[in-house]
Design an enzyme around this catalytic site. Structure first.
Site, mmCIF file in Angstrom:
data_model
loop_
_atom_site.group_PDB
_atom_site.id
_atom_site.type_symbol
_atom_site.label_atom_id
_atom_site.label_comp_id
_atom_site.label_asym_id
_atom_site.label_seq_id
_atom_site.Cartn_x
_atom_site.Cartn_y
_atom_site.Cartn_z
ATOM 1 N N GLU A 11 4.899 -65.161 -18.830
ATOM 2 C CA GLU A 11 3.759 -65.390 -19.718
ATOM 3 C C GLU A 11 4.039 -65.087 -21.192
ATOM 4 O O GLU A 11 3.481 -65.738 -22.077
ATOM 5 C CB GLU A 11 2.557 -64.537 -19.262
ATOM 6 C CG GLU A 11 1.903 -65.007 -17.984
ATOM 7 C CD GLU A 11 1.015 -66.229 -18.205
ATOM 8 O OE1 GLU A 11 0.847 -66.651 -19.366
ATOM 9 O OE2 GLU A 11 0.516 -66.778 -17.221
ATOM 10 N N SER A 71 -26.783 -28.438 25.683
ATOM 11 C CA SER A 71 -26.407 -27.024 25.858
ATOM 12 C C SER A 71 -25.559 -26.476 24.725
ATOM 13 O O SER A 71 -25.043 -25.359 24.829
ATOM 14 C CB SER A 71 -25.626 -26.866 27.171
ATOM 15 O OG SER A 71 -26.418 -27.231 28.274
#
Length: 694
Positions: free
Chosen positions: A89, A349
């Site tokens: 680029e 429990s």
């Protein structure tokens, strides 16, 4: 040509030149006026991110404008990709000041030669300027604005900062912006390590993101990627073998889902957080992922519509290392979007250990105390055991390990359900009871609502010797811990752990390393297993999200195997539980004081009666006749029930604590041998206990 004609043309040329200069100057001045302040990326709306304790991404959230825009820096991206990006680029990125005259000249020449725009000549800085200030029209003045902006940006930001902005804002098709979001969406991974083909595709897509979208046009995406590879190979950045292999790879055919670990925790934190922030949790992503898989596989194997939730906490700090709220966030059958770890359920429990813990504190029972498991009535209530049978006379240790209901309720009747609820509340866990109802004996068998997170917190306190700590999911939460009161005394907590590590384990599981308790709620609606070793506490729930019964699903068979396998996911080695605290009475049944050898509820005063101001004091600990091993700590715990404060404690007639308004204190200088302990309340009433200190 005459001299006058030549001069006339010269003057006309100069005037045209001046006019062009003025026009250009006016255009630049007007462009600058319209541009306003220089954008530096400080107002970019990023996705909110929730990360684990090491910074790994748990879940990103889409921005308010509908984009996946994840912050990223060049340090977090594969260096090869950066080299390929710059080479393709903007080769002179590190040399120019925002505008590359050579690139512009080349672009102009290509346009004149071909009659169309071949390349725009834009530098990466100019592309950043365009991304920061998008312009729908591509006019010459827009190009000029980009050039001016690029020059301004280069004056304000470093090259690294400019590159970071490109990596965060580059378009990759649809609502995907930025290299990190693109890598996650198309490759399912962070951009830290990319193949040659993956890096080339990420270079190619921003040039025409919609035209080359891999999820819609994979062939175009592949062709564009291969052109990037070919050019870079020509520049020598990619060798021939790499180029051939990369070009042969198939391009992605669609988009992948973004990470969604600990989805419920992430959603809660993101809802509370400022948009675009990064929220760091205490979660371990590797462990979270493993337990999410475990919960899903086990729940599906158990039955249709069954879900599972798992919570792992560091017992030392209370930090939550894994929070599995269900069996798949998008599983509608199992209500995946409901956080089942925070849902109110009957605990079965699992509260029994705290009943016995209070009794151990009070000197009412000891793990080796004998207790009857026989038919009993409390008014119209006749409790039964889970197996519909009675076991006769057993030790308290056996009663808790086997989770026998009748012995637990006998002890709770002495300790008091209200006191149990109050103690749990002081430690940060409020039992949710039926409307307009106070705590009753049913609390001991699951007659209250609790959350998986509640149970985890209570068992974390057990693992910490009775000292509670608020669970925390977010790093900020650890900085402001909630003030909590002690759940149990250290000796009572240790006794509970010593009993629970001998509970029956699931098939093929190694016992003696984890203190754990299972539970099953009435009607087989909830199956639980909660346990801890010396470092971590894990809580497991199994059931249907809609609360429907699942016949045959009990804690020991459904939840306990998940608990033990979850501990294995932490690693094969278990951290041992700590040693017995100083002052813990360790003895066989026959060696206990006579009052502790057998539990006789009819002969015991209710704890509530001890609390009355007109009742005499009674030494709850140490009990009369106890033999106590101090260890390295010379402090001996003392506890009184009943009476009127303040209290005075004496050892062999010598005061050891005076003006004590608390009911528990310490004899800091306890000496070995026989000692006669006495306590005198404010009304002069006295209680005495003779003990042996070793």
């Amino acid at each position: 040509m005459t001299r006058g004609t030549w001069q006339l043309r010269l003057y006309a040329g100069l005037l045209c030149g001046l006019l062009l200069v003025n026009i250009a100057g006016f255009t630049v001045t007007e462009t600058l006026r319209r541009l306003g302040p220089v954008p530096l990326g400080d107002k970019i709306a990023y996705s909110t991110l929730v990360v684990d304790s090491g910074g790994k991404l748990l879940r990103p959230f889409i921005t308010k404008d509908g984009y996946w825009r994840l912050p990223v820096s060049s340090a977090e991206v594969d260096p090869r990709f950066l080299a390929m990006l710059i080479a393709y680029e903007d080769k002179r990125f590190h040399a120019h000041n925002g505008v590359d005259p050579q690139a512009l000249a080349r672009a102009a020449w290509q346009a004149l030669a071909s009659g169309r725009i071949v390349s725009g000549g834009s530098t990466l800085t100019m592309q950043v300027a365009r991304l920061l200030e998008p312009r729908p029209k591509r006019r010459l003045t827009d190009k000029l604005a980009e050039m001016i902006r690029a020059l301004q940006i280069e004056q304000r930001l470093s090259k690294a900062e400019i590159l970071d902005l490109y990596l965060a804002l580059a378009p990759y098709g649809g609502n995907i912006e930025g290299t990190r979001a693109a890598s996650l969406a198309y490759f399912g991974k962070e951009p830290k390590r990319l193949s040659t083909a993956e890096a080339a595709l990420l270079v190619a897509l921003p040039q025409a993101p919609e035209w080359r979208r891999p999820d819609r046009h994979p062939q175009r995406a592949e062709a564009a990627r291969n052109r990037v590879i070919a050019r870079l190979a020509g520049q020598g950045l990619v060798n021939a073998d790499q180029a051939e292999a990369a070009s042969a790879e198939a391009a992605p055919q669609g988009r992948l889902a973004f990470p969604m670990f600990a989805a419920h925790v992430a959603e809660r934190l993101a809802r509370q957080a400022p948009p675009g922030s990064v929220q760091q949790t205490s979660i371990d992503r590797g462990l979270q992922s493993a337990l999410e898989t475990l919960a899903r596989e086990r729940a599906i194997a158990i039955g249709s519509g069954v879900a599972a939730a798992i919570l792992v906490a560091d017992s030392r700090t209370g930090e939550v290392r894994a929070h599995v709220g269900g069996t798949g966030y998008f599983d509608q059958v199992r209500a995946g979007q409901m956080d089942l770890a925070s849902a109110l359920r009957s605990p079965g429990s699992t509260l029994k250990p705290f009943i016995y813990g209070l009794a151990f504190e009070d000197g009412v029972v000891h793990p080796e105390t004998l207790i009857d498991d026989r038919a009993i009535r409390y008014g119209a209530y006749a409790p039964e055991n889970f197996d519909d049978s009675f076991h006769g006379t057993v030790t308290v240790r056996t009663a808790l390990q086997q989770s026998l209901n009748v012995p637990a309720l006998q002890v709770l009747n002495v300790v008091g359900p209200g006191r149990l609820a109050a103690r749990l509340g002081n430690a940060g866990v409020r039992l949710v009871l039926p409307e307009n109802a106070g705590p009753g004996l049913a609390v001991g068998l699951g007659g209250a609502g609790v959350r998986l997170t509640d149970l985890a917190a209570l068992y974390v306190a057990l693992a910490r010797g009775g000292e509670p700590v608020a669970l925390s999911w977010h790093m900020e939460e650890r900085r402001a811990p909630k003030p909590l009161r002690r759940l149990l005394e250290p000796a009572a907590s240790w006794m509970i752990g010593d009993v629970l590590k001998g509970a029956p384990t699931p098939q093929n599981a190694l016992g003696g390393q984890i203190a754990f308790k299972t539970g099953t709620s009435y009607g087989y609606r909830d199956a639980w297993a909660v346990g801890y070793d010396g470092a971590n506490t894990i809580a497991v729930w199994v059931g249907r999200p809609d609360g429907a019964a699942v016949p045959g699903v009990v804690g020991r068979l459904a939840a306990a195997p998940i608990l033990f396998e979850a501990f294995q996911r932490l690693g094969p080695a278990r951290q041992p539980l700590g040693p017995a605290p100083a002052g813990t009475v360790i003895a066989r049944t026959a060696e206990l004081p006579a009052a502790l050898q057998r539990f006789r509820p009819g002969a015991l005063p209710q704890v509530a009666s001890h609390a009355r101001a007109d009742s005499p004091p009674a030494i709850a600990f140490p009990p009369d006749g106890a033999r106590i091993e101090l260890g390295s700590d010379p402090a001996l715990s003392l506890k009184v029930l009943g009476g009127t404060p303040p209290f005075t404690w004496l050892a062999d007639g010598v005061p050891i604590a005076t003006q004590e308004f608390r009911r528990d204190t310490f004899w800091d200088t306890a000496l070995k041998g026989f000692a006669r302990l006495s306590v005198i309340d404010a009304k002069g009433k006295t209680a005495t206990a003779r003990v042996r200190v070793e």
